[in-house]
Scaffold this active site. Structure first.
Site, PDB file in Angstrom:
ATOM      1  N   ASN A 151       1.301  -1.390  -0.210  1.00 19.30           N
ATOM      2  CA  ASN A 151       0.122  -0.056  -0.044  1.00 19.30           C
ATOM      3  C   ASN A 151       0.955   1.430   0.002  1.00 19.30           C
ATOM      4  O   ASN A 151       0.208   2.178  -0.110  1.00 19.30           O
ATOM      5  CB  ASN A 151      -0.791   0.156   1.420  1.00 19.30           C
ATOM      6  CG  ASN A 151      -0.375  -0.002   2.657  1.00 19.30           C
ATOM      7  OD1 ASN A 151       0.590  -1.353   2.336  1.00 19.30           O
ATOM      8  ND2 ASN A 151      -0.032   0.564   3.290  1.00 19.30           N
ATOM      9  N   THR A 237     -25.977  -9.420  12.965  1.00 18.96           N
ATOM     10  CA  THR A 237     -26.660  -9.225  11.264  1.00 18.96           C
ATOM     11  C   THR A 237     -26.099  -9.059  10.570  1.00 18.96           C
ATOM     12  O   THR A 237     -24.658  -7.839  10.275  1.00 18.96           O
ATOM     13  CB  THR A 237     -27.628  -8.757  12.029  1.00 18.96           C
ATOM     14  OG1 THR A 237     -28.704  -9.284  12.878  1.00 18.96           O
ATOM     15  CG2 THR A 237     -28.905  -8.103  10.673  1.00 18.96           C
ATOM     16  N   CYS A 325       1.756   5.767   9.996  1.00 15.27           N
ATOM     17  CA  CYS A 325       2.116   6.148  11.313  1.00 15.27           C
ATOM     18  C   CYS A 325       1.742   7.670  11.888  1.00 15.27           C
ATOM     19  O   CYS A 325       0.939   8.073  11.190  1.00 15.27           O
ATOM     20  CB  CYS A 325       3.448   6.368  12.455  1.00 15.27           C
ATOM     21  SG  CYS A 325       4.409   7.554  11.109  1.00 15.27           S
TER      22      CYS A 325
HETATM   23  C1  LIG Z   1      -6.391  -0.413   3.743  1.00 13.00           C
HETATM   24  C2  LIG Z   1      -5.719  -1.422   3.910  1.00 13.00           C
HETATM   25  C3  LIG Z   1      -6.307  -1.717   4.967  1.00 13.00           C
HETATM   26  C4  LIG Z   1      -7.474  -1.842   5.892  1.00 13.00           C
HETATM   27  O1  LIG Z   1      -8.162  -2.564   5.374  1.00 13.00           O
HETATM   28  P1  LIG Z   1     -10.298  -1.433   6.322  1.00 13.00           P
HETATM   29  O2  LIG Z   1     -10.490  -1.772   5.481  1.00 13.00           O
HETATM   30  O3  LIG Z   1      -9.589  -0.094   6.137  1.00 13.00           O
HETATM   31  O4  LIG Z   1      -9.123  -2.630   7.810  1.00 13.00           O
HETATM   32  C5  LIG Z   1      -5.707  -3.391   5.437  1.00 13.00           C
HETATM   33  N1  LIG Z   1      -4.877  -3.778   4.491  1.00 13.00           N
HETATM   34  C6  LIG Z   1      -3.959  -3.565   3.238  1.00 13.00           C
HETATM   35  C7  LIG Z   1      -3.148  -3.228   2.171  1.00 13.00           C
HETATM   36  C8  LIG Z   1      -4.789  -1.598   3.326  1.00 13.00           C
HETATM   37  O5  LIG Z   1      -4.480  -0.934   2.120  1.00 13.00           O
END
Ligand SMILES: *Cc1c(COP(=O)(O)O)cnc(C)c1O
Length: 399
Positions: A151, A237, A325
């Site tokens: 990411n 749910t 961070c």
């Molecule tokens: C955003 C992200 C997550 C977390 O997803 P959420 O739906 O925000 O909890 C996990 N892994 C990666 C690589 C991400 O970019």
């Protein structure tokens, strides 16, 4: 001032078609999917349709998709669910140091519970070497989890190669594919994975919804206990509107992905080349070719990432330092550090992540504004002392 959003990797706006699909499930079709009556059945049908849409995008069977409350929950479910089901066989997990915190913090928690975790290294591009994974396997290894695409720096990992190694050793393999699904082709059979995490809000769906792909026959203990929803795998749910939204988002992705990936790759390269050409002492972070179509992560040395962000924001441009961070910590990105970047470069990183509504003009605007911001900040940078005296070694200096 027109605001330019270049932080799609943090979250995406909900697609208007997704919104439209979701709305009836807050009002007219509000039934509980577990109810036998027609309100319930309407909601049930909507969930099953969404399950099929998600499954179609990743080449899975419908009953291999479990809806979760987020991507984070999907990661937690995969890791805790597998180690809990397989702890009679061993206590060893293999992962990488560049995973999302949803995986890293879960591993930390599991280490406190007595599991042992090996973090295989990554190279300067943030790539895991499959042979390092192979070497790390012991007769106690029960799970390997390596992310599909990073990411922060956008590097796409050799997931299929690693999954094949896991398969040969009969070890379950999980991949966090939150950044890849909906953006580049992801097929669970081509990748040969057992578990795969998805998040709604990274692909133009709503926040607070995710999905975990669980290959048929994979042993995973339930993570949420309660009613028997999701075939007993995830009690509570169902969040019907959000599930419908995730389904619609995956349907749109299936349709638009090829063209969009091509468009974004061109814009991304324009941005990267523009920055590297117009600003001195810069470099690309992450793999030059094996990277997400929408990710441009650069280090602009002798300037702090946060200062650039604030100045960009004043100019209406929203980006990220790439590090997740919190602002109180001054720790540099764990991803860049794992890639071996000196702290100076890790602290001077900027991540631009492009998306569906990014235009040529947006990219040109960044290229118009950024060099000026950088010169201004460098002129007052404590990292170099004087504005004209850059060290001859661009990776030198201290932070
Ligand atoms: C955003 C992200 C997550 C977390 O997803 P959420 O739906 O925000 O909890 C996990 N892994 C990666 C690589 C991400 O970019």
């Amino acid at each position: 001032m027109k605001r330019i959003y270049l932080d799609y990797a943090a979250t995406t706006p909900t697609h208007p078609e997704v919104m439209k699909a979701m709305l009836p499930y807050f009002t007219d079709s509000f039934g509980n999917p577990s109810s036998i009556h027609s309100f319930g059945q309407e909601a049930r049908d909507a969930i099953e349709k969404a399950r099929n849409q998600v499954a179609t995008l990743i080449g899975a069977k419908d009953d291999e998709i479990v809806f979760t409350g987020s991507g984070t929950e999907a990661d937690n479910f995969a890791l805790k669910g597998v180690v809990s089901a397989k702890q009679d066989k061993g206590n060893h997990i293999i992962t990488s140091p560049i995973e999302h915190h949803a995986v890293l913090e879960t591993c930390k928690f599991l280490e406190k519970q007595g599991f042992s975790v090996t973090y295989v290294p990554v190279d300067g591009y943030g790539m895991v070497d499959p042979s390092d994974v192979k070497k790390a396997i012991t007769n106690k290894t029960i799970l390997i989890s390596i992310m599909h695409a990073n990411n922060e720096v956008g590097t796409i990992e050799p997931v299929a190669e690693i999954a094949n190694i896991a398969r040969e050793s009969e070890i379950y393999f999980h991949t966090d594919a939150v950044q890849g699904v909906g953006h580049i082709p992801v097929d669970v059979d081509n990748l040969n994975v057992d578990l795969l995490s998805i998040s709604g809000h990274k692909l133009y769906g709503p926040k607070g919804i995710g999905a975990l792909y669980i290959r048929k026959g994979t042993r995973v203990s339930p993570f949420m206990h309660g009613g028997g929803q999701e075939k007993g795998k995830r009690a509570s749910t169902e969040n019907v509107p959000a599930i419908v939204g995730l389904g619609k988002a995956t349907e749109i992705a299936y349709r638009e992905m090829p063209e969009e990936a091509q468009k974004l790759t061109a814009l991304r390269d324009q941005l990267i080349e523009g920055i590297l050409k117009s600003i001195e002492y810069t470099q690309l972070n992450g793999h030059p070719q094996r990277r997400l179509p929408n990710n441009a992560n650069v280090s602009i040395n002798y300037v702090e990432g946060e200062s650039m962000l604030l100045n960009l924001d004043l100019a209406g441009i929203c980006a990220s330092t790439g590090s997740a961070c919190s602002s109180e910590e001054l720790e540099p990105s764990h991803v860049l550090v794992a890639m071996g970047l000196p702290h100076l470069q890790a602290h001077s990183s900027l991540r631009f992540s492009l998306g569906k509504w990014t235009t040529d003009e947006d990219i040109n605007q960044v290229l118009n504004v950024l060099p000026g911001i950088v010169s201004k900040l460098r002129a007052m940078s404590p990292l170099i002392g004087t504005s004209t005296n850059f060290p001859t070694n661009p990776t030198g200096g201290n932070s």
